[in-house]
Write an enzyme that holds these catalytic residues in place. Structure first.
Site, PDB file in Angstrom:
ATOM      1  CG  ASP A  16     -58.497 -25.790  51.120  1.00  5.50           C
ATOM      2  OD1 ASP A  16     -59.347 -25.696  51.905  1.00  5.50           O
ATOM      3  OD2 ASP A  16     -58.414 -25.055  49.869  1.00  5.50           O
ATOM      4  CB  ALA A  17     -55.785 -25.845  55.571  1.00  4.56           C
TER       5      ALA A  17
END
Length: 135
Positions: A16-17
């Site tokens: 994810d980010a």
């Protein structure tokens, strides 16, 4: 019997980010190990349906891009039409997550599809403990 072991690696798309594995991907790692464990024990037919009827996970340590993953797959229970799985997912820091999934086996029309005695024998090496019947 030792659990079935499936090895893989974290891809960039798994993260994810924040740069760690997105939580839902642990279920995908478990499913990959499930498919390989079943294939190793002669279950390759795709003419049945296998809906997941329960899923849960305990997260212990993060995984990051390019980490090597070792997923241990074992059955905790064999029911008449359901398999109760436990997947322990390891990364470089040790245990990263423990995933538990219950899979129900159904015919194409979603009616129950019990495991035969012969199929149950093939599944026994994946058991962590004794066989229990569903009630």
């Amino acid at each position: 019997m030792p659990p079935f072991v499936h090895s893989s690696r974290v891809t960039f798309a798994d993260t994810d980010a924040s740069g760690i594995v997105y939580f839902a991907n642990f279920f995908r790692y478990a499913q990959e190990a499930e498919v390989e464990a079943l294939a190793a024990h002669g279950f390759t037919r795709l003419d049945m349906r296998y809906p997941r009827v329960h899923a849960e996970a305990d997260f212990v340590a993060p995984l990051k891009f390019r980490d090597e993953i070792r997923t241990e797959a074992a059955l905790t229970r064999i029911g008449s039409t359901a398999l109760h799985w436990q997947f322990t997912i390891y990364g470089p820091q040790g245990v990263s997550a423990i995933v538990r999934i219950v899979v129900s086996r159904r015919m194409g029309d979603f009616s129950p599809a019990p495991y035969t005695d012969e199929e149950r024998k093939r599944l026994e090496p994946l058991l962590l403990g004794p066989i229990f019947e569903e009630k």
